[in-house]
Design an enzyme around this catalytic site. Structure first.
Site, PDB file in Angstrom:
ATOM      1  N   SER A   1       0.850  -1.184   0.000  1.00  0.00           N
ATOM      2  CA  SER A   1       0.000   0.000   0.000  1.00  0.00           C
ATOM      3  C   SER A   1       0.894   1.245   0.000  1.00  0.00           C
ATOM      4  O   SER A   1       2.105   1.154   0.160  1.00  0.00           O
ATOM      5  CB  SER A   1      -0.912  -0.008   1.224  1.00  0.00           C
ATOM      6  OG  SER A   1      -1.831  -1.078   1.121  1.00  0.00           O
TER       7      SER A   1
ATOM      8  N   HIS B   1       0.696   3.421  -2.665  1.00  0.00           N
ATOM      9  CA  HIS B   1       0.820   3.839  -4.065  1.00  0.00           C
ATOM     10  C   HIS B   1      -0.528   4.244  -4.644  1.00  0.00           C
ATOM     11  O   HIS B   1      -0.699   4.289  -5.862  1.00  0.00           O
ATOM     12  CB  HIS B   1       1.381   2.699  -4.918  1.00  0.00           C
ATOM     13  CG  HIS B   1       2.637   2.107  -4.386  1.00  0.00           C
ATOM     14  ND1 HIS B   1       3.748   2.871  -4.140  1.00  0.00           N
ATOM     15  CD2 HIS B   1       2.975   0.837  -4.048  1.00  0.00           C
ATOM     16  CE1 HIS B   1       4.715   2.080  -3.669  1.00  0.00           C
ATOM     17  NE2 HIS B   1       4.262   0.850  -3.592  1.00  0.00           N
TER      18      HIS B   1
ATOM     19  N   LYS C   1       4.664  -6.388 -10.249  1.00  0.00           N
ATOM     20  CA  LYS C   1       5.769  -5.438 -10.401  1.00  0.00           C
ATOM     21  C   LYS C   1       7.064  -6.121  -9.963  1.00  0.00           C
ATOM     22  O   LYS C   1       7.088  -6.855  -8.977  1.00  0.00           O
ATOM     23  CB  LYS C   1       5.500  -4.185  -9.552  1.00  0.00           C
ATOM     24  CG  LYS C   1       4.203  -3.485  -9.937  1.00  0.00           C
ATOM     25  CD  LYS C   1       4.031  -2.129  -9.279  1.00  0.00           C
ATOM     26  CE  LYS C   1       3.984  -2.155  -7.769  1.00  0.00           C
ATOM     27  NZ  LYS C   1       2.868  -2.987  -7.236  1.00  0.00           N
TER      28      LYS C   1
ATOM     29  N   HIS D   1       9.099   3.365  -3.464  1.00  0.00           N
ATOM     30  CA  HIS D   1       9.023   2.955  -2.060  1.00  0.00           C
ATOM     31  C   HIS D   1       9.898   3.818  -1.180  1.00  0.00           C
ATOM     32  O   HIS D   1      10.343   3.394  -0.125  1.00  0.00           O
ATOM     33  CB  HIS D   1       9.462   1.506  -1.897  1.00  0.00           C
ATOM     34  CG  HIS D   1       8.667   0.571  -2.731  1.00  0.00           C
ATOM     35  ND1 HIS D   1       9.055   0.187  -3.986  1.00  0.00           N
ATOM     36  CD2 HIS D   1       7.481  -0.026  -2.493  1.00  0.00           C
ATOM     37  CE1 HIS D   1       8.145  -0.625  -4.481  1.00  0.00           C
ATOM     38  NE2 HIS D   1       7.182  -0.768  -3.607  1.00  0.00           N
TER      39      HIS D   1
END
Lengths: 206, 333
Positions: B55, B57, B105, B219
């Site tokens: 989470s 993004h 990803k 990130h």
């Protein structure tokens, strides 16, 4: 002290306490070269593992380790979840059904755990990962002639292995994106692996 | 740390409660494990599409669940991959008998967890194809890294492969179209500030007032180079040059240009940036067929932006234009 179901339970309780105690330190190490969540994730996973161990009777050493594996796989996330999950799953598979574990079985279980972690994560020695603590620790166990001495030696070897990751340039995981800038920082995964062996030494060999 | 949250430990669950409150008419939210699923899933005979990731993004991925795009999303903790049990639950929830595509990803954690989930799904008799996104040209792709990260192109893969699935294409075709989007897309990002995860409470790196970090991921991981901040025109050029050279994009190519905000940069700056991107693309001889400007794959409150260029063909363009009806992307529906 023997390696059996009850001492393995105590080892896992000790490792969970260690992850809580060192959560902040692991977060800081991971913030430097990763994404800063390793301590939080490992702590969340081990607290869940301890809760699940307490919730149901565990038949033997192998069952304890498999319960921990499944708890970590379903709660940790990141790379650490599948990697530590695989480590405990392999340990538990080799030790399944054993009431008391001798040195050859224990060393063989750790060899399988190392192979499993390397198969899943594709990491080699010197890639700046948990494998850099695992390889010397497993070698120390295999070289030992006494179980308690072997576990103590494994913890010391894992410590040296974790410290030796500091100058390395990461070649696996998120730290590898930093290239040369990853050098100069101790690897968080190798550090948590050291704490796993330190907990084992404190539980089985004092 | 100053954040609009109740507690760092409950951020993901609390946000999912908000998603449920806002979009409960079209999405089904589960909390054990965390999944966001189309309310009408599974669609019989349609290839299912799921994605997932840490989470932080948003709107990716939960905001892209709906007709024409994803069938389900698996939100992990902030910046942490979700777990195989979530992915298995999502896979089963969307399997309409035609198989399920996992859009992953390229991050070590996401890849390892999705591999375990695909093994579990196959053991239950569900066909799974995996589409890996790895479009970030900031990362050297070699044996000595984890490979290129999946960033902006992921949104485009989800849209275009989602349209292909909605059009009735089969599992292999949908996966092939997703892989084609990834193969023809390239991205790079810049940060003007770091971000702070709720759990750590501190910025992930320190940047001076006059510095930018070039080649950042999503990130909060530091980038490849740190340098003094330049104008929007200079920064656009700093990102566009490696993107254009990498594919490479050639004069006459038809492209979709995607300028993405990292979460803390206002839209006015993103449009300043897009003007420079469009100018550079035109100077390179590219034909800008479509664009997307806004916050679509973010990194909490990080200031910054990324550029993604996708080389289009007729089929990809048709699926891009097809109707989509999700909380975060909606047209033609």
């Amino acid at each position: 002290m023997a390696v059996d179901r009850d001492t393995t339970l105590a080892w896992m309780t000790s490792f969970a306490a260690s992850m809580e105690e060192h959560r902040e330190e692991l977060v800081q190490l991971d913030t430097a070269i990763g994404d800063g969540d390793h301590g939080t994730n490992m702590n969340r996973g081990m607290q869940k593992a301890v809760a699940q161990l307490a919730a149901a009777e565990q038949a033997d050493t192998g069952a304890v380790l498999k319960t921990v594996a499944m708890a970590l796989i379903s709660t940790v996330g990141g790379a650490a979840g599948p990697l530590y999950g695989t480590l405990f799953l392999q340990l538990g598979t080799v030790l399944a059904g054993l009431q008391e574990v001798d040195l050859p079985s224990y060393a063989a279980a750790w060899r399988r755990a190392l192979e499993g972690v390397q198969a899943r994560g594709k990491a080699q020695a010197q890639d700046k990962t948990m494998v850099d603590a695992l390889i010397p620790a497993v070698a120390a166990l295999e070289a030992a002639t006494d179980l308690e001495d072997g576990i103590r030696a494994a913890a010391e070897a894992a410590h040296q292995g974790a410290l030796a990751t500091t100058p390395l340039v990461a070649r696996k995981g998120r730290a590898s994106y930093l290239g040369e800038r990853s050098a100069g920082h101790q690897d968080p995964g190798a550090t948590s692996t050291y704490y796993l062996f330190k907990s084992a030494a404190e539980t089985f060999a004092h | 740390m100053k954040k609009l949250i109740n507690s760092p430990d409950s951020v993901v669950a609390d946000a999912l409660r908000g998603v449920e409150a806002a979009h409960g008419d079209r999405l089904r939210v589960t909390f054990d494990p965390f999944t966001v699923v189309r309310a009408d899933a599974p669609i019989s005979g349609k290839v299912g599409l799921i994605s997932g990731g840490g989470s932080g993004h948003e709107p990716m991925h939960g905001g892209y669940v709906g007709p024409g795009m994803l069938d389900a999303a698996c939100p992990g903790e902030v910046f942490t991959s979700p777990t195989p049990d979530q992915m298995l639950a999502a896979t089963k929830a969307v399997n309409g008998g035609a198989g399920v595509v996992h859009i992953v990803k390229n991050y070590t954690g996401d890849v390892l967890n999705f591999e375990m989930a695909a093994d579990l799904a196959k053991a239950e008799g569900i066909e799974v194809e995996t589409v890996l996104t790895n479009d970030d040209v900031a990362v050297e792709d070699s044996l000595y890294t984890a490979g290129r990260r999946g960033v902006g192109v992921t949104v485009l893969v989800e849209k275009i492969a989602g349209a292909a699935a909605a059009a009735g294409r089969n599992l292999q075709e949908v996966a092939e179209i997703g892989r084609r989007v990834n193969a023809n897309g390239r991205s790079m990002g810049v940060a003007l500030s770091a971000c702070t995860t709720p759990a750590s409470g501190r910025p992930s790196f320190e940047l001076g007032e006059d510095e930018v970090e070039i080649g950042i991921g999503i990130h909060g991981e530091p980038g490849r180079f740190r340098e003094p901040i330049g104008s929007a025109a200079q920064l656009a050029s700093r990102l566009m040059t490696p993107i254009l050279e990498d594919l490479p994009f050639r004069s006459g190519d038809r492209v979709l240009a995607f300028v993405n905000g990292m979460g803390g940069t206002p839209l006015i700056e993103l449009y300043v940036f897009y003007a420079e991107v469009a100018k550079l693309a035109a100077e390179h001889g590219l034909k800008l067929e479509r664009n997307l400007v806004g916050n679509y794959i973010t990194s909490l409150e990080m200031q910054g932006a990324s550029i993604t260029l996708l080389k289009l063909d007729d089929e990809l363009l048709r699926y891009w234009d097809a109707p989509v009806d999700t909380p975060a992307l909606r047209w033609g529906a």
